[in-house]
Design a protein around this motif. Structure first.
Motif, short mmCIF file in Angstrom:
data_model
loop_
_atom_site.label_atom_id
_atom_site.label_comp_id
_atom_site.label_asym_id
_atom_site.label_seq_id
_atom_site.Cartn_x
_atom_site.Cartn_y
_atom_site.Cartn_z
N GLU A 164 -8.63 -3.43 -11.03
CA GLU A 164 -7.26 -3.69 -10.60
C GLU A 164 -7.05 -2.98 -9.27
O GLU A 164 -7.40 -1.79 -9.14
N ARG B 22 -4.73 -1.26 -7.42
CA ARG B 22 -3.44 -0.58 -7.37
C ARG B 22 -3.65 0.92 -7.54
O ARG B 22 -4.79 1.36 -7.81
N THR B 23 -2.59 1.66 -7.42
CA THR B 23 -2.71 3.11 -7.62
C THR B 23 -1.88 3.52 -8.83
O THR B 23 -0.99 2.78 -9.25
N VAL B 24 -2.20 4.67 -9.39
CA VAL B 24 -1.39 5.23 -10.47
C VAL B 24 -1.05 6.68 -10.13
O VAL B 24 -1.74 7.30 -9.32
N THR B 25 -0.01 7.17 -10.76
CA THR B 25 0.43 8.55 -10.50
C THR B 25 0.01 9.42 -11.67
O THR B 25 0.20 9.05 -12.83
N ASP C 209 -1.59 10.23 -5.55
CA ASP C 209 -1.79 8.98 -6.29
C ASP C 209 -3.28 8.63 -6.32
O ASP C 209 -4.00 8.88 -5.36
N ARG D 283 4.51 1.39 -4.32
CA ARG D 283 3.49 1.43 -3.27
C ARG D 283 2.15 1.08 -3.91
O ARG D 283 1.79 1.63 -4.95
N GLU D 284 1.44 0.18 -3.33
CA GLU D 284 0.15 -0.29 -3.85
C GLU D 284 0.25 -0.63 -5.33
O GLU D 284 -0.53 -0.19 -6.14
N ARG D 285 1.26 -1.38 -5.66
CA ARG D 285 1.53 -1.87 -7.01
C ARG D 285 1.71 -0.73 -8.02
O ARG D 285 1.52 -0.91 -9.21
N ASN D 286 2.05 0.41 -7.50
CA ASN D 286 2.33 1.55 -8.39
C ASN D 286 3.82 1.82 -8.31
O ASN D 286 4.33 2.30 -7.30
N LYS E 282 6.81 3.82 -8.89
CA LYS E 282 7.05 5.24 -9.19
C LYS E 282 8.54 5.47 -9.42
O LYS E 282 9.35 5.20 -8.54
#
Lengths: 758, 215
Positions: free
Chosen positions: A491, A493-496, A507, B62-65, B67
């Motif tokens: 995928e 995208r990024t996650v936190t 991120d 941002r970037e499909r994240n 928040k």
């Protein structure tokens, strides 16, 4: 007039009791009766004695009629309310009325380590013809008290269960039977040492091989709390008791997805009580108990003396049966005991009925009898819930399996018990002789070698592989393969990271996180959950996994209306049949048996199929002398829709573990993600070697249950692995990326060279 | 430290406008979606362990994240850049202002920060009191410790090295401590507030007035 006033008070008690059972006075015009009662009390002096007596008789008749009707149409939830009534008998009433005399141990009343758990050494009288014998028993049970708040409603804290275990061991030392009385809505869910789950697991583990007869009787059997003292050779249940995996209210809150602080609808609670099959008759039909002890209509109260007489008879009879089964010479007494069953109900209606057994049975046991007792106990639990799971294996397949097991048994017996033992003996002798020989030769040759070394100087050190080089080579072998990448990484995208606010984590780009970083935040080390397949592919040697019992599948033993469809859906989604995968695998040339509970299938909940597969994994590991790893990807506890068929897996699996460990096996448990409730409180928590993967949570009950039960809020990291480590529940926290290395090290250090340490 | 403390100005300032206005800036670039509106009450984290998150103010993708950004204080949304809703915003852009009603403790704290001489953190590091100062604090309390320029008051722990920090500023007593020993303090954040001994009665008088007058 005084006796009429007493009758009136009795009537009022009866009406209020009915109101309690029916949860309100609307049923059967109980409110009308109460109003009439109040009116009578107000105009007490307006009546003549006969007139007043007639009025009271009318009310008595009405109450008796309503009681009869209530008993006829009694629902499972009515029984739950009967059990919870403060008028119901408690353990103290039993100690007073069933036993001759008793001494409470480990505290008294409020001055007690846990007033909800009462332990007493008691004497019980046996009458044989005209002679009277006294036999000692250890009575262990929950005390609800009659409204005493400090008893906590029989909800035992971990240290209360620890007290019970301590005195079980005293009973074992003294060789006296244990009578355990279960009056608990469930264990008090706190994690503080020794920990609710871990202590129940320790109790089960100890009770599995306690060398004295244990007879338990259930009035209120609330899941894990009940099991903490409930593993027994003979399990009785009061006819108005209930035995359940969860309280009907708890089940309704889950089924109805009721929010915290809100109450589940009454109808849903009734339905849940019905579906969970919690009554004595249900449990007898399911085979989780051995016999029902009949109570008077609408349940026994604290002053039902005929009932206590009956109870004394039943407890003695059950203990006798357990003891007799272990004796070689028993035929006539067993027959006599069997005959005694006839006319049982007489005692309830006729208090003068002779309830003495008139059979002379000593409860003392010799070593052989104790062995037989333990074997029977193991057999009893092994057979439980045998029909509560699906097994798609064909008859031929079953035959092949049985045959191969027998052959394997013979093979491993020959290899390990005969050849290996002989080999060990021979090796031992050779080692001794060579030790002696080398000392002798050294003494003879030392002057010459010293002279030789003096003349020709030899460099220090030995040729061959250095330890550093060996460890380097091993480290290489421990590296992960690049054959598997988590599908989560596909995928863009990024996650936190959840710790970003406190630890300043940046991120994370998902393909990096789930690919190269193995789901670990590179800044703070937080472990994001990964699917179980990642472990299957990265933990063990390539292509070494051989699954077994894949066809044993979860079923719907209680015909729960919701479970069937849910099971079908999850089976279609996962292409698996149960929440546990059992397989043989290899880790750096170490062969091991693995049981893996995983989250995708009903959140890793344990039911009859999972229990059976786990037990078979223990048996296989025992047969093949391999270490056993229980890797808990996730477990949400016992599958509640399977009711007591699920609860019974707790003692069943713990017995299998105990058998395996006693035979010399090495059992390691590794927790990951979330591990809660029943499994942790039994076959997982009983392991001597428990570890956790970082960022995992381990506990007995979740936040909401703790808040509802204790009324206290708990910190957000209450169940964290780090806190579990602080409390001594686990022995280490492993990084996921180091799992393979750590597991190998654990196998080598805990198991030793042979990985089967005796 | 100001030579003269304007007693009346300080005390009249807060009843007139007892709020703190907090500008909410975007932590990074992204597409913004508001989840609250003007004059909506918001709450900060609550619970014994501050574990119940505050009100959701907006989401930044941002970037499909996606928040979620939550309020860290209690108050009301004073203003909101409605035009930014659904738009791409840069990092550090002001998106809304929260009006936070000040509590008595916060007002006293603000007054003290105005009137005391603040000694600021020279680096982002962990700070401890110097050993002799700490033992004197333990024995007699912090208000009995008087310090002068050049005294070794603190120890800065940075990169596994302990460096003594010498006090520079007006001499006086340690009135307030703004750091927790062992916790990281950002650069230029106040560490201790110093009050000249002769002005202590005046400051105490101000505090007493605020305590008695403020609800």
């Amino acid at each position: 007039m005084e006796h009429i006033r007493k009758r009136l008070a009795k009537c009022e008690e009866g009406i209020r009791y009915l109101c309690q059972i029916k949860e309100g006075c609307e049923w059967g015009n109980l409110s009308g009766l109460l109003a009439k009662l109040d009116e009578l009390k107000a105009s007490f002096y307006d009546y003549s004695e006969e007139g007043f007596s007639d009025e009271v008789s009318q009310i008595e008749e009405a109450v008796a009629f309503l009681a009869e009707r209530c008993q006829e149409e009694i629902s499972p939830m009515d029984r739950v309310r009967i059990v919870r009534s403060p008028l119901r008998f408690s353990l103290k009433d039993i100690l007073e009325n069933v036993y001759e005399d008793y001494t409470e141990l480990g505290g008294e009343g409020e001055a007690n380590i846990d007033p909800a758990m009462v332990v007493a050494k008691a004497n019980i009288l046996r009458r044989v013809k005209n002679r009277v014998f006294t036999q000692q028993v250890m009575v262990i049970g929950h005390e609800k008290g009659h409204g005493e708040e400090f008893r906590n409603g029989g909800s035992t804290k971990p240290w209360g269960n620890e007290k019970a275990l301590r005195f079980m061991q005293v009973a074992e030392t003294e060789g006296i039977p244990i009578h355990s009385y279960i009056f608990t809505p469930g264990a008090y869910p706190v994690e503080e040492y020794p920990g609710a789950a871990q202590q129940i697991a320790r109790n089960l583990y100890a009770m599995a091989k306690l060398r004295v007869p244990i007879v338990s009787i259930i009035s209120e059997g609330g899941s894990g709390g009940a099991e903490a003292i409930g593993l027994a050779d003979f399990r009785l249940m009061f006819s108005h008791g209930y035995y359940s995996v969860i309280s009907p209210e708890g089940a309704a809150a889950i089924e109805g997805r009721v929010g915290e602080g809100q109450k589940a609808p009454k109808e849903l609670i009734e339905q849940c009580a019905e579906h969970l099959k919690i009554t004595a008759q249900d449990n007898l039909d399911l085979g989780t108990i051995d016999r029902i002890v009949e109570e008077p209509p609408l349940g026994a109260k604290h002053d039902d003396f005929a009932f206590f007489k009956r109870l004394r008879f039943e407890m003695m009879r059950a203990t006798d049966e357990v003891v007799l089964k272990t004796k070689s010479l028993r035929a006539f007494r067993a027959y006599e005991l069997k005959l005694k069953k006839a006319g049982d109900d007489e005692a309830l209606v006729n208090p003068d009925q002779d309830t003495n057994l008139h059979i002379d049975i000593s409860w003392e046991m010799n070593d052989d009898e104790q062995k037989r007792l333990l074997a029977l106990r193991a057999k009893k639990y092994r057979a439980m819930a045998a029909k509560a799971y699906l097994n798609d294996t064909t008859r031929f397949g079953e035959f092949c399996k049985k045959t191969s097991t027998r052959v394997a048994k013979v093979y491993y017996t020959v290899v390990y018990d005969i050849l290996k033992r002989q080999q060990k003996q021979v090796e031992k002798v050779i080692k001794e002789v060579s030790g002696e020989g080398s000392s002798f030769v050294k003494r003879l040759s030392s002057p010459f070698t010293a002279a030789y070394d003096f003349i020709i100087h030899k460099p220090e050190g030995r040729s061959g592989k250095t330890p550093a080089a060996a460890s380097r080579q091993e480290a290489l072998a421990l590296e992960f393969g690049d054959t598997y990448t988590s599908p989560l990484a596909n995928e863009d995208r990024t996650v936190t990271c959840p710790n970003s606010a406190t630890r300043g984590c940046k991120d994370l780009w998902v393909p990096d996180l789930y690919g190269e970083f193995c789901g670990v935040c590179e800044n703070c080390g937080h472990h994001f959950p990964l699917e179980y397949q990642w472990y299957l592919n990265n933990l063990f040697d390539r292509d070494s996994i051989r699954e077994f019992n894949a066809k044993i599948g979860a079923s719907n033993p209680l015909n729960h209306p919701v479970l069937r469809q849910k099971l079908q859906n999850v089976k279609n989604e996962t292409k698996r049949h149960s929440a546990i995968i059992t397989f043989q695998a290899r880790l750096l040339e170490v062969e091991l048996v693995v049981a893996m509970l995983y989250s995708d299938f009903r959140n890793g909940t344990v039911g009859a199929a999972e229990g059976e597969k786990f037990v078979q994994a223990c048996e296989l590991a025992k047969l093949q002398r391999k270490p056993l790893l229980a890797y808990v990807h996730t477990t949400g506890g016992i599958r509640i829709q399977e009711g007591t068929m699920g609860v019974i897996q707790m003692p069943k699996c713990t017995l299998a573990v105990r058998d395996y460990v006693d035979a010399g096996g090495l059992y390691i448990v590794v927790y990951d993600n979330n591990s809660y409730a029943g499994p942790v409180a039994s076959f997982l928590g009983c392991s001597h070697y428990q570890f956790a993967i970082r960022s995992s949570r381990i506990g007995f009950a979740g936040y909401r249950v703790i808040r509802d039960t204790t009324g206290q809020d708990i910190p957000p990291d209450y169940h964290s692995a780090r806190n579990a480590l602080k409390r001594g529940h686990i022995h280490g926290i492993w990084d996921r990326r180091e799992f393979r290395r750590n597991l190998h090290q654990a196998l080598m250090t805990m198991g030793g060279r042979n990985l089967y340490y005796r | 430290m100001h030579d003269e403390i304007d007693f009346d100005r300080i005390l009249s300032q807060y009843p007139a406008d007892p709020y703190e206005y907090i500008d909410i800036l975007t932590p990074h670039a992204g597409r913004l979606v508001f989840k609250t509106s003007e004059e909506q009450p918001v709450s900060g984290p609550s619970g014994e362990w501050q574990h119940v998150p505050g009100t959701l103010l907006y989401q930044l993708e941002r970037e499909r994240n996606v928040k979620p950004v939550r309020s860290v204080v209690n108050g009301v949304v004073a203003s909101l850049e409605r035009a930014l809703d659904g738009q791409f915003v840069e990092a550090g852009e002001k998106v809304m202002t929260l009006r936070h009603p000040l509590k008595k403790r916060e007002i006293i704290d603000r007054i003290l920060r105005n009137v005391l001489s603040m000694f600021l953190a020279p680096e982002r590091a962990k700070y401890f009191f110097a050993l002799d100062i700490q033992s004197r604090i333990d024995k007699h309390g912090q208000r009995s410790i008087s310090i002068k320029p050049g005294d070794e008051v603190l120890t800065m722990s940075l990169m596994k090295r302990d460096t003594p920090v010498l006090y520079q500023g007006e001499p006086g007593i340690i009135h307030s401590v703004y750091f927790t020993p062992g916790a990281t303090v950002d650069q230029d954040q106040p560490l201790i507030g110093i009050c000249p001994e002769d002005k202590l009665p005046l400051i105490q008088k101000i505090i007493a007035r605020v305590k008695s007058e403020w609800e």
